[in-house]
Scaffold this motif. Sequence first.
Motif, PDB file in Angstrom:
ATOM      1  N   ASN A  51       4.020  50.810  14.938  1.00  0.00           N
ATOM      2  CA  ASN A  51       3.068  50.221  14.030  1.00  0.00           C
ATOM      3  C   ASN A  51       3.077  48.607  14.901  1.00  0.00           C
ATOM      4  O   ASN A  51       1.759  47.937  14.531  1.00  0.00           O
ATOM      5  N   TYR A  52       4.005  48.075  15.500  1.00  0.00           N
ATOM      6  CA  TYR A  52       3.999  47.013  16.221  1.00  0.00           C
ATOM      7  C   TYR A  52       2.847  46.921  17.241  1.00  0.00           C
ATOM      8  O   TYR A  52       2.264  46.013  17.565  1.00  0.00           O
ATOM      9  N   MET A  53       2.929  48.173  18.134  1.00  0.00           N
ATOM     10  CA  MET A  53       1.968  48.291  19.212  1.00  0.00           C
ATOM     11  C   MET A  53       0.440  48.221  18.709  1.00  0.00           C
ATOM     12  O   MET A  53      -0.359  47.730  19.292  1.00  0.00           O
ATOM     13  N   ASP A  54       0.376  48.959  17.340  1.00  0.00           N
ATOM     14  CA  ASP A  54      -0.816  48.961  16.870  1.00  0.00           C
ATOM     15  C   ASP A  54      -1.521  47.469  16.301  1.00  0.00           C
ATOM     16  O   ASP A  54      -2.516  47.145  16.594  1.00  0.00           O
ATOM     17  N   ALA A  59      -4.801  42.559  17.573  1.00  0.00           N
ATOM     18  CA  ALA A  59      -5.041  41.334  17.834  1.00  0.00           C
ATOM     19  C   ALA A  59      -5.863  41.060  19.361  1.00  0.00           C
ATOM     20  O   ALA A  59      -6.480  40.270  19.419  1.00  0.00           O
ATOM     21  N   MET A  60      -5.379  41.970  20.324  1.00  0.00           N
ATOM     22  CA  MET A  60      -6.037  41.998  21.514  1.00  0.00           C
ATOM     23  C   MET A  60      -7.374  42.318  21.611  1.00  0.00           C
ATOM     24  O   MET A  60      -8.302  41.820  22.185  1.00  0.00           O
ATOM     25  N   GLU A  61      -7.795  43.239  20.426  1.00  0.00           N
ATOM     26  CA  GLU A  61      -9.242  43.659  20.373  1.00  0.00           C
ATOM     27  C   GLU A  61     -10.012  42.413  19.835  1.00  0.00           C
ATOM     28  O   GLU A  61     -11.302  42.307  20.076  1.00  0.00           O
ATOM     29  N   LYS A  62      -9.586  41.474  19.122  1.00  0.00           N
ATOM     30  CA  LYS A  62     -10.069  40.190  18.696  1.00  0.00           C
ATOM     31  C   LYS A  62      -9.972  39.205  19.485  1.00  0.00           C
ATOM     32  O   LYS A  62     -10.394  37.982  18.949  1.00  0.00           O
ATOM     33  N   MET A  93      -0.123  37.072  13.889  1.00  0.00           N
ATOM     34  CA  MET A  93      -1.188  36.887  14.861  1.00  0.00           C
ATOM     35  C   MET A  93      -1.945  35.641  15.088  1.00  0.00           C
ATOM     36  O   MET A  93      -1.998  34.747  14.116  1.00  0.00           O
ATOM     37  N   TYR A  94      -2.351  35.180  16.298  1.00  0.00           N
ATOM     38  CA  TYR A  94      -3.088  34.145  16.398  1.00  0.00           C
ATOM     39  C   TYR A  94      -4.407  34.661  16.932  1.00  0.00           C
ATOM     40  O   TYR A  94      -4.216  35.101  18.027  1.00  0.00           O
ATOM     41  N   ILE A  95      -5.324  34.464  16.361  1.00  0.00           N
ATOM     42  CA  ILE A  95      -6.911  34.756  16.979  1.00  0.00           C
ATOM     43  C   ILE A  95      -7.680  33.481  16.878  1.00  0.00           C
ATOM     44  O   ILE A  95      -8.112  32.992  15.715  1.00  0.00           O
ATOM     45  N   PRO A  96      -8.129  33.150  17.801  1.00  0.00           N
ATOM     46  CA  PRO A  96      -8.938  31.943  18.089  1.00  0.00           C
ATOM     47  C   PRO A  96     -10.130  31.819  17.129  1.00  0.00           C
ATOM     48  O   PRO A  96     -10.736  32.991  17.270  1.00  0.00           O
TER      49      PRO A  96
END
Length: 183
Positions: A51-54, A59-62, A93-96
């Motif tokens: 779940n954490y990796m998901d 987050a990385m995709e965004k 999560m931080y998404i700019p």
Amino acid sequence: MASTISINNSQGPVIVNPTLGYKLDPGEPGIPSGAPASKSVLRVLGQELANYMDFKKQAMEKGGFIIAGGIFLDMQKRGSFLAAVAGKTRVLMYIPGEKNQANGKPEQQNNQFDTIDFESDLKKSKIEQKIDELYRKLSTTNDPLEAEKLQQQILMLTMAMNALMFGMKIPELLVGMLLNTTV
């Protein structure tokens, strides 16, 4: 302290290792298979790591990243073992460029939110000015007690600044008290 292993005179120690059943949260990927109590920690921890990796992948995709997170296991005694009966994964999560979302709906851009952002920016700038002032005082002081007090105040104001930066709402009274209690 009492032992969890009971002694049977004719056959030696008896170890109880029940199989635990698990179910996944709605929408959670994975296989809801059971595990014996002795291997339950590995089973639940493996699911929560997935779940954490998901979350990290989302987050990385965004274009963002995970700021903080944790995996929490609910441990209970089952049979002769301390077993993981449930798990929970939480991340921040931080998404700019993305604003906070409430109830799954994006925030509306209107004057109310602009006012809140302006007030938050004003609080941040006041806190930044006070931190700079305290650092200047700290660099000129020779008294170790005063230096320690200044460092504590800088730490408190820095924590308030971080809370504001992460979107936490700090009451005006608390910000005023922090700014007024500094040397």
